[in-house]
Design a protein around this motif. Sequence first.
Motif, mmCIF file in Angstrom:
data_model
loop_
_atom_site.group_PDB
_atom_site.id
_atom_site.type_symbol
_atom_site.label_atom_id
_atom_site.label_comp_id
_atom_site.label_asym_id
_atom_site.label_seq_id
_atom_site.Cartn_x
_atom_site.Cartn_y
_atom_site.Cartn_z
ATOM 1 N N ALA A 89 -6.363 0.156 -5.730
ATOM 2 C CA ALA A 89 -5.258 0.422 -6.663
ATOM 3 C C ALA A 89 -4.043 -0.449 -6.351
ATOM 4 C CB ALA A 89 -4.874 1.898 -6.602
ATOM 5 N N ALA A 90 -3.666 -0.546 -5.072
ATOM 6 C CA ALA A 90 -2.472 -1.311 -4.691
ATOM 7 C C ALA A 90 -2.681 -2.804 -4.924
ATOM 8 C CB ALA A 90 -2.118 -1.047 -3.230
ATOM 9 N N SER A 91 -3.906 -3.297 -4.696
ATOM 10 C CA SER A 91 -4.198 -4.716 -4.954
ATOM 11 C C SER A 91 -4.088 -5.009 -6.445
ATOM 12 C CB SER A 91 -5.596 -5.084 -4.453
ATOM 13 O OG SER A 91 -5.706 -4.895 -3.067
ATOM 14 N N GLY A 92 -4.608 -4.099 -7.264
ATOM 15 C CA GLY A 92 -4.510 -4.262 -8.718
ATOM 16 C C GLY A 92 -3.073 -4.249 -9.198
ATOM 17 N N ASP A 93 -2.265 -3.339 -8.641
ATOM 18 C CA ASP A 93 -0.838 -3.273 -9.003
ATOM 19 C C ASP A 93 -0.130 -4.576 -8.642
ATOM 20 O OD1 ASP A 93 -1.013 -0.741 -10.011
ATOM 21 O OD2 ASP A 93 -0.199 0.260 -8.236
ATOM 22 N N ALA A 94 -0.400 -5.069 -7.425
ATOM 23 C CA ALA A 94 0.248 -6.301 -6.968
ATOM 24 C C ALA A 94 -0.192 -7.492 -7.817
ATOM 25 C CB ALA A 94 -0.071 -6.550 -5.501
ATOM 26 N N GLU A 95 -1.473 -7.520 -8.188
ATOM 27 C CA GLU A 95 -2.003 -8.605 -9.022
ATOM 28 C C GLU A 95 -1.307 -8.627 -10.395
ATOM 29 O OE1 GLU A 95 -6.248 -9.935 -11.052
ATOM 30 O OE2 GLU A 95 -6.268 -8.422 -9.458
ATOM 31 N N ARG A 96 -1.211 -7.447 -11.014
ATOM 32 C CA ARG A 96 -0.543 -7.365 -12.324
ATOM 33 C C ARG A 96 0.930 -7.744 -12.217
ATOM 34 N NH1 ARG A 96 -4.249 -3.197 -12.615
ATOM 35 N NH2 ARG A 96 -2.825 -1.698 -11.681
ATOM 36 N N SER A 97 1.558 -7.334 -11.128
ATOM 37 C CA SER A 97 2.972 -7.651 -10.919
ATOM 38 C C SER A 97 3.174 -9.163 -10.806
ATOM 39 C CB SER A 97 3.478 -6.953 -9.653
ATOM 40 O OG SER A 97 4.817 -7.281 -9.395
ATOM 41 N N ILE A 98 2.289 -9.833 -10.082
ATOM 42 C CA ILE A 98 2.394 -11.291 -9.923
ATOM 43 C C ILE A 98 2.242 -11.984 -11.272
ATOM 44 C CG2 ILE A 98 1.191 -13.326 -9.002
ATOM 45 C CD1 ILE A 98 0.641 -11.626 -6.453
ATOM 46 N N ILE A 99 1.275 -11.543 -12.067
ATOM 47 C CA ILE A 99 1.057 -12.145 -13.391
ATOM 48 C C ILE A 99 2.290 -11.953 -14.271
ATOM 49 C CG2 ILE A 99 -0.300 -11.940 -15.523
ATOM 50 C CD1 ILE A 99 -2.722 -11.235 -13.645
ATOM 51 N N ASP A 100 2.861 -10.751 -14.245
ATOM 52 C CA ASP A 100 4.055 -10.469 -15.057
ATOM 53 C C ASP A 100 5.256 -11.291 -14.593
ATOM 54 O OD1 ASP A 100 2.569 -8.693 -16.525
ATOM 55 O OD2 ASP A 100 3.359 -6.896 -15.557
ATOM 56 N N LEU A 101 5.441 -11.384 -13.277
ATOM 57 C CA LEU A 101 6.559 -12.163 -12.737
ATOM 58 C C LEU A 101 6.392 -13.640 -13.074
ATOM 59 C CD1 LEU A 101 7.002 -10.534 -9.203
ATOM 60 C CD2 LEU A 101 8.578 -10.357 -11.116
ATOM 61 N N LEU A 117 0.822 -1.215 0.000
ATOM 62 C CA LEU A 117 0.000 0.000 0.000
ATOM 63 C C LEU A 117 0.855 1.264 0.000
ATOM 64 C CD1 LEU A 117 -2.967 1.023 0.114
ATOM 65 C CD2 LEU A 117 -2.747 1.046 2.597
ATOM 66 N N SER A 118 2.070 1.170 0.531
ATOM 67 C CA SER A 118 2.936 2.353 0.589
ATOM 68 C C SER A 118 3.256 2.902 -0.800
ATOM 69 C CB SER A 118 4.235 2.044 1.339
ATOM 70 O OG SER A 118 3.960 1.872 2.709
ATOM 71 N N GLY A 119 3.186 2.050 -1.826
ATOM 72 C CA GLY A 119 3.384 2.540 -3.195
ATOM 73 C C GLY A 119 2.324 3.556 -3.571
ATOM 74 N N TYR A 120 1.071 3.253 -3.249
ATOM 75 C CA TYR A 120 -0.040 4.176 -3.524
ATOM 76 C C TYR A 120 0.108 5.438 -2.661
ATOM 77 C CZ TYR A 120 -4.799 6.034 -3.765
ATOM 78 O OH TYR A 120 -5.878 6.856 -3.942
ATOM 79 N N LEU A 121 0.436 5.274 -1.403
ATOM 80 C CA LEU A 121 0.560 6.423 -0.496
ATOM 81 C C LEU A 121 1.723 7.326 -0.909
ATOM 82 C CD1 LEU A 121 -0.142 4.633 2.912
ATOM 83 C CD2 LEU A 121 -1.748 5.931 1.490
ATOM 84 N N LYS A 122 2.802 6.726 -1.423
ATOM 85 C CA LYS A 122 3.932 7.531 -1.902
ATOM 86 C C LYS A 122 3.550 8.296 -3.172
ATOM 87 C CE LYS A 122 8.812 7.171 -3.190
ATOM 88 N NZ LYS A 122 8.899 7.313 -4.646
#
Length: 382
Positions: A284-296, A247-252
């Motif tokens: 937003a942060a959950s969506g970012d993490a989800e996309r990151s997992i798929i890409d990885l 979540l800190s990514g969104y907060l930053k």
Amino acid sequence: MTRTTGTEAITTTLGESVRAFVPRPLPPTEPPLASASFAELNRQAELALARLAGVSGLVPSVDWLLYSAIRKEALLTSQIEGTQATLTDLFDDEAGLKLRNTDDVEEVTNYLRAFRWVRGQLRDPQGLPISVRLLCEAHRLLLGGARGAGKQPGELRRSQNWIGGTRLGNAAFVPPPPQQVGDLLSDLERFIHVADPELSPLVRIALIHAQFETIHPFLDGNGRIGRLLIAALMEQWGLLAEPLMYLSGYLKQHQAEYYRRLSAIRSEGDWEGWVAFFLDGVVAASGDAERSIIDLASLITADRKRLLESPKAGPISYRLFELLPMMPRFSVEHVRQRLETTFPTASAAVKLLEDLGILTELTGQKKNRVYSYQAYIALLSR
């Protein structure tokens, strides 16, 4: 009707007397929180977390995901406070490679240590629950080392602090006087452990984080401990079995609004605006993490296929490849130690992965070479 979220108390430091803000206990009252205004957003946030938990099954080892997610959270929460370290610095530190900004990396690794300790406590039947004691011990670990030595690690503040400005008299915000901090944290602890809560878990986490930041109970590290508390409560209340969301990514990314929303609670009684912002962040942060997992998962699957198709591949190169997601930068000596093999065998495995385009050598030297899983680090650093 305007809601009053706190009272004022006169506090004096270095001959200056100002009004400090003392928050009322949670939950908000007069009027109560208008939950209907963000009910749909709360539903979307819970769905986003459920999807994130589901997609983690795409990767053979959840430890791979945790390795990167926890480090991203540690890095981003530290960057909000001005730390200049990068993910690459963190990976280099773990590989025992030479570092540029050791103090900044120490701050990030201290956060990792505190976070792992808190998770260990909460998973141990004999461990501490989420409490003032738990947060104080996490704070002691967070501020271990040179920079935190004079900031009373592990202790609630005994003096008046302030946010913004050069002194108490021109501060943007003055938290409660030190003598009231203990009682305010006890009230917060009671709210965390209330037996039959009326509010949803995510809404309660939003309220708890903001209240903790308003109390500002430590001389330093309040933001990082407050954000660690978010992750701990998410896991404790079953919203996410593993801390895969950073979540800190969104907060930053929305740092000015983050601070503005917290400030509006105190100045305007706007709890609803803060909760909506927080829930937006979870989506937003959950969506970012989800996309990151798929890409990885896609990258690792493609690179593994390349290795399996190579006629030169053998057990050592396979074992090295499986280490890469949790050891993305390393020396050959590091590989030799991790695989408990000879230097020539380790060197041959590294060379094969380099020839296949999976690894990149960074130094251009004949000796003391450093290798990197560059495509993987690039995905994590996005």
